[in-house]
Design a protein around this motif. Structure first.
Motif, short mmCIF file in Angstrom:
data_model
loop_
_atom_site.label_atom_id
_atom_site.label_comp_id
_atom_site.label_asym_id
_atom_site.label_seq_id
_atom_site.Cartn_x
_atom_site.Cartn_y
_atom_site.Cartn_z
N PHE A 15 7.23 -21.40 24.17
CA PHE A 15 6.89 -21.03 22.89
C PHE A 15 7.85 -21.10 21.58
CE2 PHE A 15 3.80 -18.51 25.26
CZ PHE A 15 2.69 -18.70 24.94
N VAL A 16 9.04 -21.17 21.86
CA VAL A 16 10.06 -21.16 21.00
C VAL A 16 10.02 -22.61 20.75
CG1 VAL A 16 12.74 -21.16 20.71
CG2 VAL A 16 11.32 -19.21 21.73
N ALA A 17 10.03 -23.57 21.63
CA ALA A 17 10.12 -25.28 21.14
C ALA A 17 8.90 -25.54 20.41
CB ALA A 17 10.02 -25.80 22.40
N THR A 18 7.59 -24.82 20.60
CA THR A 18 6.49 -25.23 19.95
C THR A 18 6.55 -24.51 18.83
OG1 THR A 18 5.36 -25.03 22.00
CG2 THR A 18 4.10 -25.06 19.93
N PHE A 19 7.03 -23.52 18.37
CA PHE A 19 7.17 -22.66 17.01
C PHE A 19 8.32 -23.66 16.63
CE2 PHE A 19 5.56 -18.74 19.01
CZ PHE A 19 4.14 -19.13 18.68
N GLN A 20 9.22 -24.01 16.96
CA GLN A 20 10.35 -24.78 16.24
C GLN A 20 9.91 -25.85 15.64
OE1 GLN A 20 14.88 -25.71 17.80
NE2 GLN A 20 13.32 -27.41 18.46
N SER A 21 8.99 -26.70 16.49
CA SER A 21 8.62 -27.96 16.05
C SER A 21 7.50 -27.75 14.88
CB SER A 21 7.92 -28.67 17.19
OG SER A 21 8.62 -29.21 18.19
N ILE A 22 6.58 -26.84 15.06
CA ILE A 22 5.71 -26.53 14.00
C ILE A 22 6.54 -26.03 12.47
CG2 ILE A 22 3.81 -25.03 13.28
CD1 ILE A 22 2.95 -25.11 16.08
N SER B 57 8.13 -34.50 15.94
CA SER B 57 8.15 -33.00 16.42
C SER B 57 7.03 -32.94 17.62
CB SER B 57 7.20 -32.43 15.09
OG SER B 57 7.86 -32.37 13.73
N ALA B 58 6.33 -33.77 17.77
CA ALA B 58 5.67 -33.36 19.10
C ALA B 58 6.69 -33.86 20.01
CB ALA B 58 4.39 -34.46 19.03
N VAL B 59 7.35 -35.10 20.27
CA VAL B 59 7.98 -35.30 21.32
C VAL B 59 9.65 -34.34 21.24
CG1 VAL B 59 9.41 -37.25 22.11
CG2 VAL B 59 7.43 -37.72 21.25
N LEU B 60 9.80 -33.59 20.24
CA LEU B 60 10.73 -32.74 20.34
C LEU B 60 10.56 -31.59 21.23
CD1 LEU B 60 13.41 -31.82 19.05
CD2 LEU B 60 12.16 -30.63 17.43
N VAL B 61 9.41 -31.13 21.22
CA VAL B 61 8.91 -30.26 22.39
C VAL B 61 9.48 -30.76 23.77
CG1 VAL B 61 7.25 -28.94 23.36
CG2 VAL B 61 7.22 -29.38 21.02
N VAL B 62 9.00 -31.92 23.93
CA VAL B 62 9.49 -32.46 25.41
C VAL B 62 11.16 -32.54 25.43
CG1 VAL B 62 9.09 -34.57 26.61
CG2 VAL B 62 7.36 -34.21 25.35
N ALA B 63 11.89 -33.06 24.32
CA ALA B 63 12.98 -32.93 24.37
C ALA B 63 13.71 -31.85 24.81
CB ALA B 63 13.88 -33.55 23.23
N VAL C 11 -0.31 -28.65 21.03
CA VAL C 11 -0.46 -27.95 20.13
C VAL C 11 -0.10 -28.42 18.78
CG1 VAL C 11 -0.03 -25.58 19.07
CG2 VAL C 11 -0.94 -25.91 21.32
N THR C 12 1.53 -29.10 18.93
CA THR C 12 2.03 -29.47 17.74
C THR C 12 1.46 -30.57 17.17
OG1 THR C 12 4.15 -28.63 18.75
CG2 THR C 12 4.45 -30.22 17.25
N ALA C 13 1.01 -31.44 18.20
CA ALA C 13 0.24 -32.97 17.80
C ALA C 13 -0.83 -32.52 16.92
CB ALA C 13 0.13 -33.62 18.63
N VAL C 14 -1.76 -31.54 17.41
CA VAL C 14 -2.86 -31.11 16.59
C VAL C 14 -2.56 -30.48 15.31
CG1 VAL C 14 -5.12 -29.79 16.69
CG2 VAL C 14 -4.34 -31.08 18.73
N SER C 15 -1.51 -29.68 15.41
CA SER C 15 -1.41 -28.96 13.86
C SER C 15 -0.67 -29.80 13.14
CB SER C 15 -0.18 -27.89 14.36
OG SER C 15 -0.60 -26.93 15.34
N GLY C 16 0.05 -30.72 13.57
CA GLY C 16 0.63 -31.80 12.52
C GLY C 16 -0.32 -32.74 12.06
N CYS C 17 -1.60 -33.16 12.80
CA CYS C 17 -2.36 -34.13 12.34
C CYS C 17 -3.27 -33.28 11.30
CB CYS C 17 -3.37 -34.32 13.57
SG CYS C 17 -2.55 -35.75 14.46
#
Length: 275
Positions: free
Chosen positions: A57-64, A88-94, A145-151
């Motif tokens: 959750f922290v990683a997702t909120f950080q990217s968003i 930002s989407a790949v940052l969650v993976v990192a 979630v990050t990718a959809v939010s960014g789009c």
């Protein structure tokens, strides 16, 4: 009270044990790779499910949050917006596959946890791949979630989000192998944590920020980061007519780096397990 004949007792006691050279029980064969990989993956998945979900959750909120900050700087629908969303989407993976896996293997080595795996009749590659796959699997919901939010935020098409089905495992394998190698090669767990944080920071700065705004020498450093090619592949898919040949080339580079990094991590595991 029943009476046992003395001859029977003498026969039971005096019966010789089987000789070590003849008839000795053989050791069980080593487990096969795929069943071992599945067992380690399931064990790591159940272990990380409780401990790592809050960090996901922290990683997702950080990217968003990063995309929200960049929203006032980058124009909607532009090439820079594609880079921000993809990075930002790949940052969650990192964050999960590189940072957390480096910490996990660093702590496992320091606490003597590698001794447990070393006693099991499983191939070393199955331990590394199982742990890497389990950690990479937790990145799927946050990345989507990050990718959809960014789009939606940058007015980008959702048509080719299926590309993430290739970006997540390939970029995840490359980053997870790097994270595992850093954790296993670091002499102290604190250093493994530091290296994992530095790797994630590099993925943040070099992956999220548009390459056009970077100095030339930083762009060369960006090309050395495994996640860059996953970012490029995902960013190219936002075009009206994506160049799928270049996308496949970027994904191929991710695959090659993933095989190499996981191979280095397997060698580092063997090296750490025998010490």
């Amino acid at each position: 009270m029943s009476v046992v004949p003395a001859a029977a007792v003498r026969g039971a006691v005096a019966q010789p044990a089987p000789a070590a050279g003849s008839g000795a029980a053989a050791l069980a064969p080593r487990a096969r790779f795929l069943p071992s990989l599945a067992a380690v993956y399931k064990a790591q998945l159940s272990r990380a499910r409780v401990a790592r979900i809050p960090l996901l959750f922290v990683a997702t909120f950080q990217s968003i949050g990063i995309m929200i900050l960049m929203r006032g700087v980058v124009d909607q629908g532009s090439g820079e917006a594609r880079a921000v969303v993809a990075g930002s989407a790949v940052l969650v993976v990192a964050f999960v596959a590189l940072n957390l896996l480096a910490q996990y293997f660093g702590q496992l080595r320091a606490a003597g946890g590698l001794d447990h795996y070393a006693t099991l009749p499983v191939p070393p590659a199955s331990v590394v791949l199982g742990a890497a796959g389990a950690y990479a699997s937790f990145t799927v919901p946050g990345t989507l979630v990050t990718a959809v939010s960014g789009c939606l935020m940058f007015d980008l098409p959702l048509t080719h989000l299926w590309v993430l089905g290739a970006v997540i495992p390939l970029a995840g394998a490359a980053l997870a192998g790097l994270g595992a190698a850093l954790g296993l090669l670091a002499p102290r767990p604190e250093l493994a944590t530091l290296l994992g944080q530095l790797g994630m920071s590099a993925a943040l700065l070099l992956g999220v920020l548009p390459a056009e705004r970077m100095p030339v020498f930083v762009q060369y450093a960006r090309d050395l980061l495994p996640s860059t090619y996953g970012v490029e592949a995902f960013a190219r898919s936002f075009a009206a007519r994506p160049d799928w040949g270049v996308v496949l080339l970027d994904l191929g580079v991710c695959a090659v780096v993933g095989v190499a990094s996981l191979g280095v991590a397997t060698w580092a595991y063997r090296r750490a397990a025998v010490r």
